[in-house]
Design a protein around this motif. Structure first.
Motif, PDB file in Angstrom:
ATOM      1  N   UNK A  42      52.297  46.762  44.315  1.00  0.00           N
ATOM      2  CA  UNK A  42      51.728  47.224  45.585  1.00  0.00           C
ATOM      3  C   UNK A  42      50.549  48.165  45.337  1.00  0.00           C
ATOM      4  N   UNK A  43      50.699  49.086  44.390  1.00  0.00           N
ATOM      5  CA  UNK A  43      49.582  49.978  44.055  1.00  0.00           C
ATOM      6  C   UNK A  43      48.385  49.183  43.549  1.00  0.00           C
ATOM      7  N   UNK A  44      48.628  48.209  42.689  1.00  0.00           N
ATOM      8  CA  UNK A  44      47.539  47.390  42.155  1.00  0.00           C
ATOM      9  C   UNK A  44      46.857  46.598  43.269  1.00  0.00           C
ATOM     10  N   UNK A  55      42.143  46.047  46.611  1.00  0.00           N
ATOM     11  CA  UNK A  55      41.668  45.777  47.963  1.00  0.00           C
ATOM     12  C   UNK A  55      40.671  46.828  48.443  1.00  0.00           C
ATOM     13  N   UNK A  56      40.950  48.098  48.159  1.00  0.00           N
ATOM     14  CA  UNK A  56      40.132  49.169  48.722  1.00  0.00           C
ATOM     15  C   UNK A  56      39.170  49.835  47.736  1.00  0.00           C
ATOM     16  N   UNK A  57      39.446  49.788  46.460  1.00  0.00           N
ATOM     17  CA  UNK A  57      38.631  50.524  45.493  1.00  0.00           C
ATOM     18  C   UNK A  57      37.649  49.617  44.752  1.00  0.00           C
TER      19      UNK A  57
END
Length: 134
Positions: free
Chosen positions: A50-52, A57-59
């Protein structure tokens, strides 16, 4: 797509080494994690996934249809708030800054000499010269 062509092989090699290293760590830790968490053994992996996902997606920037130069410019633009570079700093100037300063001083000196002798080209054309070109 994030690297110049000359660095792609090195980057892929490094990524594969990191991948295999992580696989090795997971394979060593799996028996202990399975014994400790039982049927919830996959929860830590889901959290990392989920973190990945949100990181990508955002970074990470979109690379489809961009050149490495455009991507590098985008990354510099995005991160320019955190990067501070002061070439005019008097604290221990680097060799490039010193060379640049000397070159600019030499150029200014040459331009001043040309201005004093009346030979300086200001980059303008006279109206008569423009009329002759048409």
């Amino acid at each position: 797509e994030m690297f110049d062509a000359k660095y792609v092989a090195t980057a892929m090699s490094l990524c594969m080494q990191v991948n295999w290293g992580c696989n090795f760590i997971v394979s060593l830790g799996w028996p202990f994690m399975n014994q400790l968490l039982g049927s919830y053994s996959f929860v830590p992996f889901a959290i990392v996934l989920a973190f990945a996902f949100f990181y990508s997606l955002f970074i990470l920037p979109e690379t489809q249809g961009t050149t490495p130069e455009a991507l590098a410019a985008d990354l510099v633009r995005r991160n320019s708030r955190s990067i501070v570079y002061e070439p005019n700093s008097n604290e221990n100037p680097g060799a490039i800054d010193e060379e640049w300063r000397k070159a600019m001083e030499q150029l200014m000196k040459e331009e001043q000499e040309e201005m004093q002798t009346g030979n300086f080209n200001y980059g303008f054309q006279s109206v008569q010269a423009q009329g002759n070109q048409e």
